[in-house]
Scaffold this motif. Structure first.
Motif, PDB file in Angstrom:
ATOM      1  N   ALA A  40     -20.985 -23.158  17.318  1.00 36.52           N
ATOM      2  CA  ALA A  40     -20.135 -23.893  18.262  1.00 36.52           C
ATOM      3  C   ALA A  40     -20.266 -25.401  18.043  1.00 36.52           C
ATOM      4  CB  ALA A  40     -20.522 -23.535  19.695  1.00 36.52           C
ATOM      5  N   LEU A  41     -21.498 -25.842  17.819  1.00 34.38           N
ATOM      6  CA  LEU A  41     -21.701 -27.265  17.576  1.00 34.38           C
ATOM      7  C   LEU A  41     -21.044 -27.683  16.255  1.00 34.38           C
ATOM      8  CD1 LEU A  41     -23.072 -29.864  18.566  1.00 34.38           C
ATOM      9  CD2 LEU A  41     -25.055 -29.233  17.207  1.00 34.38           C
ATOM     10  N   ASN A  42     -21.146 -26.815  15.283  1.00 35.90           N
ATOM     11  CA  ASN A  42     -20.507 -27.124  14.003  1.00 35.90           C
ATOM     12  C   ASN A  42     -18.993 -27.252  14.164  1.00 35.90           C
ATOM     13  OD1 ASN A  42     -22.875 -27.202  12.584  1.00 35.90           O
ATOM     14  ND2 ASN A  42     -22.836 -25.015  12.062  1.00 35.90           N
ATOM     15  N   LEU A  43     -18.434 -26.397  14.991  1.00 36.45           N
ATOM     16  CA  LEU A  43     -17.000 -26.473  15.254  1.00 36.45           C
ATOM     17  C   LEU A  43     -16.638 -27.805  15.889  1.00 36.45           C
ATOM     18  CD1 LEU A  43     -16.071 -22.901  16.534  1.00 36.45           C
ATOM     19  CD2 LEU A  43     -15.231 -24.068  14.495  1.00 36.45           C
ATOM     20  N   ALA A  44     -17.444 -28.183  16.879  1.00 32.76           N
ATOM     21  CA  ALA A  44     -17.164 -29.437  17.577  1.00 32.76           C
ATOM     22  C   ALA A  44     -17.331 -30.617  16.626  1.00 32.76           C
ATOM     23  CB  ALA A  44     -18.105 -29.579  18.764  1.00 32.76           C
ATOM     24  N   PRO A  95      -7.814 -35.647  22.138  1.00 37.49           N
ATOM     25  CA  PRO A  95      -7.346 -34.758  23.217  1.00 37.49           C
ATOM     26  C   PRO A  95      -8.474 -34.442  24.213  1.00 37.49           C
ATOM     27  CG  PRO A  95      -7.521 -33.587  21.127  1.00 37.49           C
ATOM     28  CD  PRO A  95      -7.697 -35.039  20.817  1.00 37.49           C
ATOM     29  N   ALA A  96      -8.163 -34.633  25.481  1.00 37.87           N
ATOM     30  CA  ALA A  96      -9.201 -34.520  26.511  1.00 37.87           C
ATOM     31  C   ALA A  96      -9.802 -33.123  26.575  1.00 37.87           C
ATOM     32  CB  ALA A  96      -8.622 -34.920  27.865  1.00 37.87           C
ATOM     33  N   GLY A  97      -8.952 -32.098  26.480  1.00 39.28           N
ATOM     34  CA  GLY A  97      -9.463 -30.723  26.590  1.00 39.28           C
ATOM     35  C   GLY A  97     -10.429 -30.401  25.473  1.00 39.28           C
ATOM     36  N   VAL A  98     -10.032 -30.788  24.280  1.00 38.18           N
ATOM     37  CA  VAL A  98     -10.890 -30.482  23.128  1.00 38.18           C
ATOM     38  C   VAL A  98     -12.208 -31.244  23.239  1.00 38.18           C
ATOM     39  CG1 VAL A  98     -11.054 -30.635  20.625  1.00 38.18           C
ATOM     40  CG2 VAL A  98      -8.887 -30.030  21.678  1.00 38.18           C
ATOM     41  N   ILE A  99     -12.053 -32.530  23.617  1.00 39.67           N
ATOM     42  CA  ILE A  99     -13.275 -33.339  23.737  1.00 39.67           C
ATOM     43  C   ILE A  99     -14.213 -32.786  24.803  1.00 39.67           C
ATOM     44  CG2 ILE A  99     -14.133 -35.620  24.417  1.00 39.67           C
ATOM     45  CD1 ILE A  99     -12.943 -35.442  21.609  1.00 39.67           C
ATOM     46  N   GLN A 100     -13.569 -32.374  25.916  1.00 38.16           N
ATOM     47  CA  GLN A 100     -14.415 -31.834  27.000  1.00 38.16           C
ATOM     48  C   GLN A 100     -15.171 -30.595  26.522  1.00 38.16           C
ATOM     49  OE1 GLN A 100     -12.183 -30.963  30.507  1.00 38.16           O
ATOM     50  NE2 GLN A 100     -14.017 -30.572  31.749  1.00 38.16           N
ATOM     51  N   ASN A 101     -14.455 -29.731  25.808  1.00 35.15           N
ATOM     52  CA  ASN A 101     -15.114 -28.526  25.297  1.00 35.15           C
ATOM     53  C   ASN A 101     -16.194 -28.878  24.283  1.00 35.15           C
ATOM     54  OD1 ASN A 101     -13.561 -26.845  26.869  1.00 35.15           O
ATOM     55  ND2 ASN A 101     -11.951 -26.651  25.316  1.00 35.15           N
ATOM     56  N   ALA A 102     -15.850 -29.855  23.422  1.00 34.29           N
ATOM     57  CA  ALA A 102     -16.840 -30.237  22.418  1.00 34.29           C
ATOM     58  C   ALA A 102     -18.089 -30.828  23.066  1.00 34.29           C
ATOM     59  CB  ALA A 102     -16.209 -31.253  21.453  1.00 34.29           C
ATOM     60  N   ARG A 103     -17.872 -31.672  24.064  1.00 32.02           N
ATOM     61  CA  ARG A 103     -19.032 -32.245  24.756  1.00 32.02           C
ATOM     62  C   ARG A 103     -19.823 -31.171  25.514  1.00 32.02           C
ATOM     63  NH1 ARG A 103     -20.744 -36.572  22.311  1.00 32.02           N
ATOM     64  NH2 ARG A 103     -19.022 -37.983  21.815  1.00 32.02           N
ATOM     65  N   SER A 104     -19.084 -30.210  26.040  1.00 34.97           N
ATOM     66  CA  SER A 104     -19.797 -29.110  26.723  1.00 34.97           C
ATOM     67  C   SER A 104     -20.663 -28.346  25.739  1.00 34.97           C
ATOM     68  CB  SER A 104     -18.787 -28.159  27.374  1.00 34.97           C
ATOM     69  OG  SER A 104     -18.077 -28.820  28.371  1.00 34.97           O
ATOM     70  N   GLU A 133     -21.865 -29.570  23.042  1.00 38.23           N
ATOM     71  CA  GLU A 133     -23.010 -30.421  22.695  1.00 38.23           C
ATOM     72  C   GLU A 133     -24.070 -30.400  23.797  1.00 38.23           C
ATOM     73  OE1 GLU A 133     -22.440 -34.531  23.040  1.00 38.23           O
ATOM     74  OE2 GLU A 133     -24.043 -35.079  21.640  1.00 38.23           O
ATOM     75  N   ALA A 134     -23.586 -30.481  25.032  1.00 40.99           N
ATOM     76  CA  ALA A 134     -24.546 -30.472  26.151  1.00 40.99           C
ATOM     77  C   ALA A 134     -25.310 -29.145  26.204  1.00 40.99           C
ATOM     78  CB  ALA A 134     -23.818 -30.722  27.459  1.00 40.99           C
ATOM     79  N   ASP A 135     -24.562 -28.065  26.029  1.00 37.67           N
ATOM     80  CA  ASP A 135     -25.246 -26.762  26.050  1.00 37.67           C
ATOM     81  C   ASP A 135     -26.239 -26.657  24.906  1.00 37.67           C
ATOM     82  OD1 ASP A 135     -23.823 -26.083  28.252  1.00 37.67           O
ATOM     83  OD2 ASP A 135     -22.260 -24.990  27.149  1.00 37.67           O
ATOM     84  N   TYR A 136     -25.806 -27.141  23.765  1.00 34.36           N
ATOM     85  CA  TYR A 136     -26.707 -27.085  22.623  1.00 34.36           C
ATOM     86  C   TYR A 136     -27.980 -27.913  22.900  1.00 34.36           C
ATOM     87  CZ  TYR A 136     -28.357 -27.399  17.811  1.00 34.36           C
ATOM     88  OH  TYR A 136     -29.131 -27.334  16.671  1.00 34.36           O
ATOM     89  N   ARG A 137     -27.741 -29.105  23.471  1.00 33.93           N
ATOM     90  CA  ARG A 137     -28.893 -29.958  23.753  1.00 33.93           C
ATOM     91  C   ARG A 137     -29.843 -29.304  24.766  1.00 33.93           C
ATOM     92  NH1 ARG A 137     -26.314 -34.101  25.611  1.00 33.93           N
ATOM     93  NH2 ARG A 137     -26.280 -35.317  23.681  1.00 33.93           N
ATOM     94  N   ASN A 138     -29.220 -28.773  25.822  1.00 35.69           N
ATOM     95  CA  ASN A 138     -30.066 -28.113  26.836  1.00 35.69           C
ATOM     96  C   ASN A 138     -30.827 -26.926  26.253  1.00 35.69           C
ATOM     97  OD1 ASN A 138     -29.250 -29.914  28.783  1.00 35.69           O
ATOM     98  ND2 ASN A 138     -27.518 -28.651  29.431  1.00 35.69           N
ATOM     99  N   TYR A 139     -30.075 -26.162  25.424  1.00 34.96           N
ATOM    100  CA  TYR A 139     -30.741 -24.997  24.833  1.00 34.96           C
ATOM    101  C   TYR A 139     -31.897 -25.428  23.957  1.00 34.96           C
ATOM    102  CZ  TYR A 139     -31.446 -20.818  22.045  1.00 34.96           C
ATOM    103  OH  TYR A 139     -32.009 -19.748  21.410  1.00 34.96           O
ATOM    104  N   ARG A 140     -31.671 -26.461  23.161  1.00 36.88           N
ATOM    105  CA  ARG A 140     -32.752 -26.898  22.276  1.00 36.88           C
ATOM    106  C   ARG A 140     -33.924 -27.465  23.079  1.00 36.88           C
ATOM    107  NH1 ARG A 140     -32.364 -24.030  17.997  1.00 36.88           N
ATOM    108  NH2 ARG A 140     -30.398 -24.271  16.860  1.00 36.88           N
ATOM    109  N   GLN A 141     -33.526 -28.154  24.141  1.00 35.40           N
ATOM    110  CA  GLN A 141     -34.621 -28.705  24.965  1.00 35.40           C
ATOM    111  C   GLN A 141     -35.446 -27.576  25.592  1.00 35.40           C
ATOM    112  OE1 GLN A 141     -33.292 -31.892  27.381  1.00 35.40           O
ATOM    113  NE2 GLN A 141     -35.383 -32.590  27.773  1.00 35.40           N
ATOM    114  N   LEU A 142     -34.708 -26.577  26.078  1.00 38.62           N
ATOM    115  CA  LEU A 142     -35.444 -25.436  26.645  1.00 38.62           C
ATOM    116  C   LEU A 142     -36.272 -24.741  25.567  1.00 38.62           C
ATOM    117  CD1 LEU A 142     -32.796 -23.832  29.026  1.00 38.62           C
ATOM    118  CD2 LEU A 142     -34.954 -24.900  29.664  1.00 38.62           C
ATOM    119  N   LEU A 146     -24.637 -35.648  18.965  1.00 37.98           N
ATOM    120  CA  LEU A 146     -24.590 -34.636  17.918  1.00 37.98           C
ATOM    121  C   LEU A 146     -23.195 -34.501  17.327  1.00 37.98           C
ATOM    122  CD1 LEU A 146     -26.808 -31.849  19.516  1.00 37.98           C
ATOM    123  CD2 LEU A 146     -27.423 -33.449  17.715  1.00 37.98           C
ATOM    124  N   LEU A 147     -22.186 -34.801  18.148  1.00 39.29           N
ATOM    125  CA  LEU A 147     -20.824 -34.609  17.651  1.00 39.29           C
ATOM    126  C   LEU A 147     -20.471 -35.646  16.602  1.00 39.29           C
ATOM    127  CD1 LEU A 147     -19.023 -33.744  21.013  1.00 39.29           C
ATOM    128  CD2 LEU A 147     -19.936 -32.207  19.283  1.00 39.29           C
TER     129      LEU A 147
END
Lengths: 712, 209
Positions: free
Chosen positions: A111-115, A243-252, A254-263, B125-126
């Protein structure tokens, strides 16, 4: 049992060491709190264990029970708590394995690679588009001032529409904006200055893109240097609103990835934190349970301890103990029962003590009486023998031993019937007679022949002690030596005879003798046969004289004068005897010239005794027999010995030798030795026949200093 | 001892009565002693444990000009400490606490002044970029090189600490720096600062020339 707390402490200490926080441990402060709690519990256990080991006396009442209750309650809570903790740890481990599954990891990476690919794509597209305008002649003309503003704006608008850019700005080499268009409304009156990225793009002559966060979203900004024939002449800056939708998803993503890695990074920390939280809860629960259990056990065991303490004090003799606080339950009932028991026990003990005092007093009185009785018996001249119903001697005093000269086997508890043999046969007969007679009292006088030819005249009195009156049943024998009394009575009787003889016989004898002599003188010539007359008158005269001597001796015996004591040399009496009997060659008086001892005595009476002894020796022996008289003086006594080598004295006669009116001589009165013995006894001494024959040996033994006995 | 008077079974003290209450004096004294002992042991152990960042002398450089005292320090830790979390998109921060104190021989140093610098790197990261933020000043900069971001975190260069007028000539001073590392967001709660994780500790003694 005493090592259990120390064992638990060692286990707890081992667990503490195993759970010791390390620098990279995620427990933090909680881990140290846990360590502190465990150390505290270890110290408490060590302290309790050491106290148990050092404890030598009996522990405080109820403490053991309290400790057992606390241990039981804590253990009951500790075991399920540990099981729960282990189960929870396992569940957390399993849960974390599920949470951090490799598939989730891969999914988030993709997912992060996609973003990231979206952003890369935007930048690549922008860079590719901008590369087309690096050497655009119109733009170069615009930045060099060779194109008017309207034409350049129209060109920029055309570019923007063609490339899909939202904003296009044109800067000359001096970073001065020379043109620009913007889709939509104007966001700012002044153009924003070039940043470092833009300057870098101009300096390097390379197309550069960056992403900038704006209030209304993210914007991709591209910088393209406008390169002339010789140098960079300006900079084209374009912006594309992402595009806002794409960016929002991409940031989400990234955030999920960051949280997951932090956990995931905190995975160990989470596990450790969970473990320490559970351990903390367990320790707190155990401590609270321990305190609650302690309070509960203390409340439960306090009455038991109080009761045990009270019992301990009772066993130590303190009967004033009382359990004050008695709850209204079974223990309270026990305490009240204990109080009742202690009260009764106290009363009983007081009664026993009173009885003991009474008994002690009675015993003291009894002992005193016994002491008095023993003293009385010891000082009593009468011999006392107490015999029980088993014929055992229970008591005999010293006087019995002295009187009867008892052998050594005469001791208390000896059988009286077996001891009464030999010269004690008469005592046994007396006892038998007392036992077999119907009456309770018996009195007899009899003689007992003791050793050395001595005869004892005793008065024996016996009484039967019946069990009805006293607790003791048996016989009491009282034996008195009345030999001297009998002798005195005999002497008194003889004195009375003598007095009567003197009174009744002596007076007529003198006229009879005078008459016989007168008859002899006046009527001798007138009788037919003078010879017969002479014989008869002489016989009257001789017999009358004999009777006079006899009466004189009796009179002497009856009126024995009190000795007139004075200091007399022992040798002087021997000298007197020597002068008196020097006519007899066979008599030798041995005088020790070196002896100057004196004796306190009446010299006339002693001289009379010695004359009597010498006279007897002379008359009892023939001319060939020698007679010796000598003296032996010691510190206490003076002795005069008379020995002769005659035929001696029969044993039968020797027994009665000193009795009055006993004589082996035809003309003797039989009073000489009796008088001599009385004189000796009046001086406190004795006259003894030491040997019957070979030689016949008499001894007059007088104390050198003695009180005069009262004349009997 | 009289009637009813026995030695305390807990500590053998000569109290007149047996200790019956939980908070009786003997019990209280004994447990206070135990608590104090365990607390002392724990504190010593914690101190030893926490002080794993040993004070390093002369790792701190002091620059003095006419008006200002500057310091330069380098945090010597492995790059992986920052690199791995940053690559995972986790923000990383270093807190530099610089203190200057007058050295006293027989007592604690007298604090002249102290300043705290927090530097944080927030990864993107992006865009694969790193936003460098000086929290104290609020200045931020985006860089595209992770080594540049790590250098921002680990290198404090020519940092103004103190006005020279606060110091006296020929008096010994000690400048000390303690560096704390935060992986992830800094917990703003008050209790979070009670348990700092000191990564490095440096000091430098100096006197004004």
């Amino acid at each position: 049992m005493r090592l259990v707390p120390l064992l638990m402490a060692s286990l707890l200490l081992t667990a503490t060491v195993m759970l010791w926080p390390s620098s990279d441990d995620g427990g933090g402060l909680l881990a140290w709190v846990n360590v502190g709690l465990m150390l505290l519990m270890t110290l408490l256990l060590v302290q309790y264990g050491v106290r148990l080991l050092r404890e030598t006396d009996e522990p405080a009442p109820g403490s053991r029970l309290r400790a057992k209750l606390v241990i039981a309650l804590v253990t009951m809570l500790l075991v399920p708590a540990m099981v729960i903790q282990m189960a929870a740890s396992q569940m957390v481990d399993k849960g974390m394995d599920v949470w951090f599954d490799v598939r989730v990891d891969t999914l988030l990476d993709r997912a992060l690679n996609l973003a990231q690919g979206f952003y890369e794509r935007v930048e690549k597209d922008m860079k590719r588009d901008l590369l087309d305008y690096i050497s655009d002649a119109a733009l170069l003309a615009a930045v060099t001032g060779n194109m008017d503003y309207r034409t350049s704006s129209a060109y920029l608008t055309e570019m923007s529409k063609a490339e899909g850019w939202n904003k296009v700005e044109l800067f000359d080499v001096n970073e001065r904006q020379v043109g620009g268009i913007q889709a939509g409304e104007l966001s700012a009156l002044q153009a924003s200055p070039l940043n470092n990225t833009a300057r870098l793009a101009m300096r390097l002559g390379r197309v550069v893109t960056e992403l900038v966060m704006h209030k209304n979203g993210e914007v991709a900004v591209g910088y393209a240097p406008l390169v002339g024939p010789v140098s960079v002449l300006g900079l084209l800056r374009v912006e594309v609103q992402l595009p806002a939708g794409v960016i929002q998803n991409a940031r989400s993503v990234e955030a999920d990835y960051r949280n997951y890695r932090q956990l995931e990074r905190n995975r160990q920390t989470i596990r450790s934190t969970f473990t320490h939280v559970m351990l903390f809860v367990t320790l707190i629960v155990v401590l609270l349970a321990g305190v609650v259990a302690l309070l509960f056990a203390r409340r439960l065991t306090a009455p038991v301890g109080e009761l045990a303490e009270a019992l301990h004090r009772v066993t130590e003799g303190d009967l004033d103990v009382e359990i004050a606080h008695s709850p209204r339950d079974e223990l309270g009932s026990l305490g009240r029962s204990f109080n009742t028991m202690a009260n009764r026990l106290k009363q009983n003990v007081e009664a026993i003590e009173q009885a003991q005092l009474d008994l002690t007093s009675a015993l003291d009185s009894s002992r005193q009486r016994q002491y008095v009785l023993e003293s009385l018996l010891a000082n009593l001249h009468s011999g006392v023998v107490l015999i029980d119903s088993e014929h055992r001697v229970r008591l005999l005093n010293q006087a019995v031993r002295d009187i009867l000269q008892l052998p050594a086997e005469w001791i208390p508890s000896a059988d009286f019937t077996q001891l009464s043999v030999g010269n004690m046969h008469d005592i046994g007969d007396f006892y038998d007679e007392l036992r077999h007679q119907e009456e309770d009292y018996l009195q007899r006088e009899f003689d007992i022949a003791l050793s050395e030819g001595k005869t004892l005249h005793v008065l024996a009195r016996g009484a039967r002690l019946s069990a009805s009156g006293t607790a003791f049943s048996g016989y009491l024998l009282v034996i008195d030596d009345i030999s001297e009394l009998a002798e005195a009575q005999k002497n008194k009787a003889w004195a009375e005879v003598a007095r009567r003889l003197a009174h009744e016989i002596k007076n007529p004898l003198t006229p009879i003798k005078l008459s016989a002599e007168r008859l002899q003188r006046r009527f001798r010539k007138q009788v037919d046969n003078e010879q017969v007359f002479d014989v008869c008158t002489k016989a009257i005269i001789d017999q009358t004289e004999r009777l006079q001597r006899l009466v004189s001796d009796f009179s002497t015996l009856a009126r024995m004068p009190q000795p007139k004591l004075r200091e007399v040399p022992v040798n002087s009496l021997l000298s007197d005897m020597h002068e008196l009997f020097h006519g007899y060659r066979r008599i030798s008086v041995e005088i020790d010239e070196n002896e100057h001892a004196h004796c306190n005595c009446d010299p006339d009476q002693v001289r009379q005794v010695l004359i009597n002894l010498m006279d007897n020796a002379v008359s009892a022996t023939d001319e060939a027999c020698a007679i010796r008289l000598y003296a032996v003086v010691s510190d206490v006594f003076a002795e005069w010995h008379v020995e002769d080598d005659g035929d001696g004295i029969d044993a039968e006669n020797a027994v009665k030798l000193f009795e009055a009116y006993y004589s082996t001589k035809s003309d003797g009165s039989g009073l000489g030795l009796s008088i001599a013995k009385r004189i000796a006894e009046d001086h406190g001494g004795d006259l003894k026949l030491l040997s019957l024959s070979g030689p016949t040996h008499f001894c007059l033994k007088l104390p050198r200093q003695v009180e005069v006995k009262e004349a009997t | 001892m009289g009637k009813g008077e026995r030695a305390c079974v807990t500590c053998q003290c000569q109290t007149l009565e047996l200790h019956s209450g939980l908070m009786s004096s003997c019990f209280y004294k004994w447990n206070v002693f135990l608590l104090t002992l365990s607390g002392t042991i724990l504190a010593v152990l914690m101190t030893v444990q926490v002080s794993f960042a040993e004070d390093v002398p002369d790792a701190l450089h002091i620059q003095i000009d006419e008006k200002v005292i500057y310091c330069s320090a380098d945090l010597s830790v492995e790059n992986s400490v920052f690199k791995l979390p940053m690559q995972d998109g986790i923000s990383v921060a270093t807190q530099w606490r610089v203190t200057v104190g007058k050295v006293r021989k027989y007592w604690l140093n007298e604090n002249i002044g102290d300043i705290t610098v927090i530097r944080r790197v927030e990864p993107d990261l992006l865009t694969r970029s790193w936003l460098l933020i000086d929290v104290s000043s609020g200045i931020s900069q985006r860089v595209y090189s992770i080594s540049e971001a790590i250098l921002f975190l680990t290198d404090l260069k020519h940092f103004p600490v103190l006005d020279r007028s606060l110091l006296m000539i020929n008096v010994p001073y000690r400048a000390a720096v303690k560096v704390n590392i935060y992986i992830g967001e800094i917990n703003p709660a008050w209790w979070a600062g009670l348990w700092p994780k000191t990564a490095a500790s440096m000091y430098k003694d100096f006197t004004l020339p």
